[in-house]
Motif scaffolding. Structure first.
Motif: not given
Length: 334
Positions: A77, A200, A209, A211-213, A326, A332-334
């Motif tokens: 990431g 980000v 994460n 949030f995702t980007p 989700r 969110s997760r990677p």
């Protein structure tokens, strides 16, 4: 002055040089410690300790950066520098310039330079070293160093943000922004966001994460409001704090352990970017680190958000995170 006292007087400067070259608090501290060991082992005392020790720590940092580049290419990431709580090298006459040179945005631009270009730029443009000193530090001729400086300055000037508002104005807006986040006020958040704001996270595959980007004022405001509800439910709190010379915040769980950090890129009276570091390896110097995975699990009982975990009543072969992709609002997760 004894050699030990001389070194301690220069330690803040040496750390500040190493951090700007490496973007890592822990690696910068190690580089300074290695410089101390080399200085102790040297039988000759330098005539100009500042130039000599700066050269030693610069060479060490260049070597470390060259090996770190390989690790960063394999990083999971987005990669962000380790958050810096305070720059120990303070020069009141150049405090604003020094703060901008250590911002997340500036450090990410420095990542585009070669190790030599980065070192020359830091020594010349940030700390004002003369070219003969720089040449001795990086092992190149003065002419070569001048060329490196020109190339580095060109790259940095092309992408470096201009902070037309002073830091106090930026921190005032950041304070209102964080208050709106606490309250989950979507409208107020959206009004303070730039139209193309980006949000980000750096989890490095070791932290969730959050949030995702996310790009765009409306989307970022909704994600922020959802995150505020999740943090409140966990009993978490945020501590406004200047990070990397810019407005930001440290998020802590109910026991005061660090969950993540935010840095806010504020320009033109709007928040242009929200960058968060969740990777626990990058937070140890901030304080005791919370188990962010456990916090997410507690928010969503029955679901283990860790990569590779087997969701309830689902097989390992099922792709995607539990709950239809989700782990919760904005999480969110990677």
């Amino acid at each position: 002055m004894t050699p030990a006292a001389e070194f301690e007087e220069l330690r803040p400067l040496l750390f500040s040089i190493a951090y700007r070259i490496l973007g890592s608090v822990s690696e910068a501290e190690d580089a300074v410690q290695e410089a101390w060991l080399r200085d102790r082992a040297s039988p000759v005392r330098p005539d100009a300790p500042r130039a000599y020790l700066s050269a030693v720590v610069t060479r060490i940092a260049i070597d470390v950066l060259r090996s770190a580049r390989v690790r960063r290419e394999e990083y999971v990431g987005p990669w962000f520098p380790e958050p810096l709580l305070a720059d120990p090298y303070e020069d009141p006459e150049r405090s604003a310039e020094l703060a901008d040179s250590v911002s997340m945005a500036a450090l990410l631009l420095l990542e585009r330079l070669s190790p030599l270009e980065r070192a020359v730029f830091v020594l010349r443009e940030v700390f004002g070293f003369r070219f003969p000193e720089i040449a001795a530090a990086v092992g190149r001729s003065e002419a070569a160093c001048r060329q490196l400086a020109v190339r580095a300055r060109r790259h940095m000037d092309a992408g470096r943000p201009r902070y037309e508002a002073d830091l106090r104005d930026r921190e005032e807006l950041a304070g209102r922004f964080l208050d709106a986040f606490r309250e989950g006020d979507v409208g107020a958040l959206r009004d303070m966001l730039a139209a193309d704001v980006a949000m980000v996270a750096d989890g490095g595959g070791k932290g969730p994460n959050f949030f995702t980007p996310v790009v765009g004022a409306a989307r970022v405001a909704r994600v922020l409001a959802a995150l505020a509800g999740s943090f409140t439910a966990l009993g978490a709190d945020l501590e406004p704090h200047r990070l990397n010379g810019q407005p930001g915040a440290i998020f802590r769980d109910r026991e005061g352990r660090v969950i993540n950090t935010w840095t806010l890129d504020v320009r033109g009276g709007r928040v242009q970017a929200v960058r968060t570091v969740v990777n626990p390896d990058k937070l140890g110097h901030v304080g005791p680190v919370a188990d962010a995975w456990e916090l997410v699990r507690r928010s969503f009982p029955g679901k283990d958000p860790r990569p590779g975990a087997v969701p309830e009543q689902r097989s390992r072969s099922t792709s995607g995170p539990p709950g239809g992709g989700r782990t919760g609002p904005g999480l969110s997760r990677p």
